[in-house]
Motif scaffolding. Structure first.
Motif, PDB file in Angstrom:
ATOM      1  N   VAL A 114      56.273  14.662  37.419  1.00  0.00           N
ATOM      2  CA  VAL A 114      55.543  13.711  36.582  1.00  0.00           C
ATOM      3  C   VAL A 114      54.065  13.729  36.963  1.00  0.00           C
ATOM      4  CG1 VAL A 114      55.323  11.281  35.926  1.00  0.00           C
ATOM      5  CG2 VAL A 114      57.596  12.245  36.416  1.00  0.00           C
ATOM      6  N   PRO A 115      53.169  13.950  36.018  1.00  0.00           N
ATOM      7  CA  PRO A 115      51.734  13.939  36.353  1.00  0.00           C
ATOM      8  C   PRO A 115      51.230  12.518  36.577  1.00  0.00           C
ATOM      9  CG  PRO A 115      52.028  14.240  34.004  1.00  0.00           C
ATOM     10  CD  PRO A 115      53.411  14.276  34.602  1.00  0.00           C
ATOM     11  N   HIS A 116      50.195  12.393  37.408  1.00  0.00           N
ATOM     12  CA  HIS A 116      49.579  11.089  37.621  1.00  0.00           C
ATOM     13  C   HIS A 116      48.924  10.546  36.349  1.00  0.00           C
ATOM     14  CE1 HIS A 116      49.521  11.804  42.131  1.00  0.00           C
ATOM     15  NE2 HIS A 116      49.827  10.528  42.058  1.00  0.00           N
ATOM     16  N   ARG A 117      48.295  11.417  35.578  1.00  0.00           N
ATOM     17  CA  ARG A 117      47.558  11.001  34.383  1.00  0.00           C
ATOM     18  C   ARG A 117      46.506   9.930  34.736  1.00  0.00           C
ATOM     19  NH1 ARG A 117      52.976  11.288  32.479  1.00  0.00           N
ATOM     20  NH2 ARG A 117      53.220   9.056  32.856  1.00  0.00           N
ATOM     21  N   PHE A 118      45.643  10.239  35.681  1.00  0.00           N
ATOM     22  CA  PHE A 118      44.602   9.294  36.078  1.00  0.00           C
ATOM     23  C   PHE A 118      43.711   8.953  34.892  1.00  0.00           C
ATOM     24  CE2 PHE A 118      45.363  11.609  40.142  1.00  0.00           C
ATOM     25  CZ  PHE A 118      45.857  10.532  40.853  1.00  0.00           C
ATOM     26  N   ASP A 119      43.436   7.655  34.715  1.00  0.00           N
ATOM     27  CA  ASP A 119      42.513   7.268  33.651  1.00  0.00           C
ATOM     28  C   ASP A 119      41.088   7.622  34.068  1.00  0.00           C
ATOM     29  OD1 ASP A 119      41.555   5.122  35.299  1.00  0.00           O
ATOM     30  OD2 ASP A 119      43.200   3.864  34.598  1.00  0.00           O
ATOM     31  N   GLU A 120      40.149   7.452  33.143  1.00  0.00           N
ATOM     32  CA  GLU A 120      38.773   7.890  33.385  1.00  0.00           C
ATOM     33  C   GLU A 120      38.162   7.200  34.597  1.00  0.00           C
ATOM     34  OE1 GLU A 120      34.513   8.229  30.963  1.00  0.00           O
ATOM     35  OE2 GLU A 120      36.335   7.557  29.952  1.00  0.00           O
ATOM     36  N   THR A 121      38.458   5.936  34.781  1.00  0.00           N
ATOM     37  CA  THR A 121      37.900   5.192  35.913  1.00  0.00           C
ATOM     38  C   THR A 121      38.350   5.770  37.240  1.00  0.00           C
ATOM     39  OG1 THR A 121      37.790   3.163  34.612  1.00  0.00           O
ATOM     40  CG2 THR A 121      37.773   2.923  37.006  1.00  0.00           C
ATOM     41  N   HIS A 122      39.566   6.312  37.287  1.00  0.00           N
ATOM     42  CA  HIS A 122      40.135   6.794  38.538  1.00  0.00           C
ATOM     43  C   HIS A 122      40.248   8.320  38.579  1.00  0.00           C
ATOM     44  CE1 HIS A 122      41.709   2.612  37.982  1.00  0.00           C
ATOM     45  NE2 HIS A 122      41.178   2.528  39.182  1.00  0.00           N
ATOM     46  N   ALA A 123      39.390   9.001  37.827  1.00  0.00           N
ATOM     47  CA  ALA A 123      39.442  10.458  37.780  1.00  0.00           C
ATOM     48  C   ALA A 123      39.216  11.086  39.153  1.00  0.00           C
ATOM     49  CB  ALA A 123      38.409  10.986  36.786  1.00  0.00           C
ATOM     50  N   ALA A 124      38.423  10.417  40.008  1.00  0.00           N
ATOM     51  CA  ALA A 124      38.154  10.967  41.344  1.00  0.00           C
ATOM     52  C   ALA A 124      39.406  10.990  42.209  1.00  0.00           C
ATOM     53  CB  ALA A 124      37.065  10.148  42.035  1.00  0.00           C
ATOM     54  N   LYS A 180      53.784  28.900  39.981  1.00  0.00           N
ATOM     55  CA  LYS A 180      54.770  29.632  40.772  1.00  0.00           C
ATOM     56  C   LYS A 180      56.125  29.764  40.084  1.00  0.00           C
ATOM     57  CE  LYS A 180      55.194  29.180  45.167  1.00  0.00           C
ATOM     58  NZ  LYS A 180      55.402  28.644  46.528  1.00  0.00           N
ATOM     59  N   TYR A 181      56.466  28.788  39.258  1.00  0.00           N
ATOM     60  CA  TYR A 181      57.833  28.741  38.747  1.00  0.00           C
ATOM     61  C   TYR A 181      57.832  28.763  37.219  1.00  0.00           C
ATOM     62  CZ  TYR A 181      58.387  27.341  43.572  1.00  0.00           C
ATOM     63  OH  TYR A 181      58.330  27.303  44.945  1.00  0.00           O
ATOM     64  N   ALA A 182      58.421  29.817  36.667  1.00  0.00           N
ATOM     65  CA  ALA A 182      58.422  30.014  35.225  1.00  0.00           C
ATOM     66  C   ALA A 182      59.185  28.912  34.500  1.00  0.00           C
ATOM     67  CB  ALA A 182      59.028  31.386  34.887  1.00  0.00           C
ATOM     68  N   ARG A 183      60.165  28.327  35.171  1.00  0.00           N
ATOM     69  CA  ARG A 183      61.001  27.305  34.528  1.00  0.00           C
ATOM     70  C   ARG A 183      60.610  25.904  34.995  1.00  0.00           C
ATOM     71  NH1 ARG A 183      65.632  29.042  32.137  1.00  0.00           N
ATOM     72  NH2 ARG A 183      66.839  27.258  32.871  1.00  0.00           N
ATOM     73  N   PHE A 184      59.325  25.713  35.284  1.00  0.00           N
ATOM     74  CA  PHE A 184      58.808  24.392  35.626  1.00  0.00           C
ATOM     75  C   PHE A 184      58.520  23.610  34.355  1.00  0.00           C
ATOM     76  CE2 PHE A 184      55.066  21.641  35.968  1.00  0.00           C
ATOM     77  CZ  PHE A 184      55.497  20.746  36.944  1.00  0.00           C
ATOM     78  N   ARG A 185      58.779  22.295  34.398  1.00  0.00           N
ATOM     79  CA  ARG A 185      58.464  21.443  33.256  1.00  0.00           C
ATOM     80  C   ARG A 185      57.695  20.213  33.707  1.00  0.00           C
ATOM     81  NH1 ARG A 185      62.880  21.435  29.110  1.00  0.00           N
ATOM     82  NH2 ARG A 185      61.916  23.484  28.999  1.00  0.00           N
ATOM     83  N   GLU A 186      56.549  19.981  33.076  1.00  0.00           N
ATOM     84  CA  GLU A 186      55.766  18.772  33.314  1.00  0.00           C
ATOM     85  C   GLU A 186      56.244  17.685  32.359  1.00  0.00           C
ATOM     86  OE1 GLU A 186      51.282  17.554  32.240  1.00  0.00           O
ATOM     87  OE2 GLU A 186      51.422  19.044  33.866  1.00  0.00           O
ATOM     88  N   PRO A 190      54.113   9.571  28.164  1.00  0.00           N
ATOM     89  CA  PRO A 190      53.372   8.498  28.855  1.00  0.00           C
ATOM     90  C   PRO A 190      54.258   7.406  29.429  1.00  0.00           C
ATOM     91  CG  PRO A 190      53.131   8.294  26.475  1.00  0.00           C
ATOM     92  CD  PRO A 190      53.792   9.624  26.731  1.00  0.00           C
ATOM     93  N   GLY A 191      55.500   7.304  28.962  1.00  0.00           N
ATOM     94  CA  GLY A 191      56.401   6.287  29.480  1.00  0.00           C
ATOM     95  C   GLY A 191      57.233   6.730  30.657  1.00  0.00           C
ATOM     96  N   ILE A 192      56.957   7.921  31.161  1.00  0.00           N
ATOM     97  CA  ILE A 192      57.681   8.426  32.334  1.00  0.00           C
ATOM     98  C   ILE A 192      56.744   8.351  33.537  1.00  0.00           C
ATOM     99  CG2 ILE A 192      58.799  10.419  33.389  1.00  0.00           C
ATOM    100  CD1 ILE A 192      59.615  11.360  30.658  1.00  0.00           C
ATOM    101  N   GLY A 193      57.031   7.435  34.442  1.00  0.00           N
ATOM    102  CA  GLY A 193      56.250   7.340  35.669  1.00  0.00           C
ATOM    103  C   GLY A 193      54.864   6.777  35.501  1.00  0.00           C
ATOM    104  N   LEU A 194      54.672   5.908  34.519  1.00  0.00           N
ATOM    105  CA  LEU A 194      53.373   5.253  34.373  1.00  0.00           C
ATOM    106  C   LEU A 194      53.031   4.479  35.640  1.00  0.00           C
ATOM    107  CD1 LEU A 194      51.065   4.535  32.321  1.00  0.00           C
ATOM    108  CD2 LEU A 194      52.374   2.454  31.835  1.00  0.00           C
ATOM    109  N   GLY A 195      51.768   4.537  36.055  1.00  0.00           N
ATOM    110  CA  GLY A 195      51.328   3.813  37.244  1.00  0.00           C
ATOM    111  C   GLY A 195      50.057   3.036  36.956  1.00  0.00           C
ATOM    112  N   PRO A 196      49.651   2.140  37.840  1.00  0.00           N
ATOM    113  CA  PRO A 196      48.458   1.317  37.597  1.00  0.00           C
ATOM    114  C   PRO A 196      47.180   2.129  37.504  1.00  0.00           C
ATOM    115  CG  PRO A 196      49.228   1.046  39.860  1.00  0.00           C
ATOM    116  CD  PRO A 196      50.283   1.818  39.136  1.00  0.00           C
ATOM    117  N   TRP A 197      47.189   3.369  37.990  1.00  0.00           N
ATOM    118  CA  TRP A 197      46.018   4.239  37.921  1.00  0.00           C
ATOM    119  C   TRP A 197      45.822   4.828  36.521  1.00  0.00           C
ATOM    120  CZ3 TRP A 197      49.992   4.869  41.519  1.00  0.00           C
ATOM    121  CH2 TRP A 197      51.059   5.696  41.093  1.00  0.00           C
ATOM    122  N   SER A 198      46.760   4.555  35.597  1.00  0.00           N
ATOM    123  CA  SER A 198      46.668   5.112  34.249  1.00  0.00           C
ATOM    124  C   SER A 198      46.475   4.054  33.175  1.00  0.00           C
ATOM    125  CB  SER A 198      47.957   5.894  33.921  1.00  0.00           C
ATOM    126  OG  SER A 198      48.209   6.910  34.859  1.00  0.00           O
TER     127      SER A 198
END
Length: 317
Positions: A114-124, A180-186, A190-198
């Motif tokens: 699951v990606p973090h998906r940092f919002d613009e404020t927390h891009a750093a 590295k992995y051809a069968r990797f899936r991101e 947006p409803g998977i693993g949403l966090g306060p940083w997004s």
């Protein structure tokens, strides 16, 4: 977390393993089990069966906790005959009553994260890695096993809270997976693993079957930094709107208190006056007795997996 997971699994045939980091957690789960079958592995037992005892001596407690995610997932893969192994952090909460669509998105992928998906404020905060270890899935095929074994080996070699070329802690290694992995899936929903940083980049709304994120179901949310503080709760150090507190945090506090009452029926009415919204919401419940330790681990542990700022460099905590 466990109770919400039990509802979301909907009777699916799976083995839920809890790595209990202290005796209180193990004893409480045995005496007051959640609403789904679990297998409890005490940390002392897990250390005896692995090479972790030496790592515990050489790493900080935070770094050691981060070390455990990959090691537990590797153990579950090696000792069982499951089609896939999913590691979960224990500060997740499942809002949607069916995780079927999430597993459908994973499909036949060998590795999923699951990606973090940092919002613009927390891009750093990207120094924390593109992906969050709160949910990672490995299929028991050749590539999935190689990916999990490599991750576990890398973490045994190095898992530091300092910013290093590979990233921070155990999360930095995940950045390599798409290449590295051809069968990797991101898992980009947006409803998977949403966090306060997004939260600043999405719209949170109440839906008929639970919270919505940009009009889509919120499957689970990462309650990073949530803890008891004084006679109330600290929600997070990230800014929250009243709507986010109402839709996301109120249900979580209610579920937390329900579990609390089950473990200690004498606590009585704990929410006198409900939630208090402050400029940076921290204490949100009055009349809550102090000194209640949270549960560590559902197929893992709780070691503050999300990013927070420290000094001039945003790092994991």
């Amino acid at each position: 977390m466990l109770d919400s997971l039990g509802v979301s699994l909907g009777g699916r045939d799976c083995d839920v393993v809890v790595l209990a980091l202290d005796d209180w957690t193990a004893q409480t789960l045995r005496q007051k089990p959640p609403n789904l079958p679990i297998r409890i592995v005490p940390l002392a037992q897990f250390e005896k069966d692995t090479v972790l005892a030496d790592l515990r001596e050489r790493r900080s407690w935070k770094e050691f906790c981060w070390t455990l995610a990959s090691q537990l997932a590797e153990r579950m893969m090696s000792e069982g005959d499951a089609d896939q192994v999913t590691y979960l952090d224990s500060d997740l909460f499942f809002f949607h009553r069916d995780l079927g669509p999430v597993f459908g998105m994973i499909g036949q992928a060998s590795v999923a994260a699951v990606p973090h998906r940092f919002d613009e404020t927390h891009a750093a905060y990207a120094v924390n890695g593109r992906y969050n270890v709160g949910w990672v899935t490995f299929r028991a095929d050749a590539e999935g096993r190689i990916a999990l074994r490599t991750w576990a080996e890398n973490v045994r070699q190095r898992c530091s809270s300092e910013a290093l070329p590979h990233g921070l802690g155990d999360q930095g290694y995940l950045d390599l997976w798409p290449r590295k992995y051809a069968r990797f899936r991101e898992l980009g929903h947006p409803g998977i693993g949403l966090g306060p940083w997004s939260l600043e980049d999405v719209d949170i709304a109440a839906g008929p079957d639970g919270p919505l994120v940009d009009g889509l179901p919120l499957f689970f949310y990462h309650f990073h930094e949530f803890s008891e503080e004084g006679r109330g709760f600290r929600l997070t150090n990230y800014p929250l709107s009243e709507r986010e507190v109402e839709i996301l945090y109120k249900p979580y506090v209610a579920a937390y208190l329900a579990a609390r009452r089950r473990q200690d029926p004498e606590t009585g009415a704990l929410l006198d006056g409900g939630l208090e919204i402050q400029e940076r919401p921290r204490v949100v419940a009055r009349d809550l007795p102090q000194s209640f330790a949270g549960m560590d681990g559902v197929i893992g542990h709780h070691a503050e997996r999300g990013p927070v700022p420290q000094g001039d460099v945003p790092v994991l905590d």
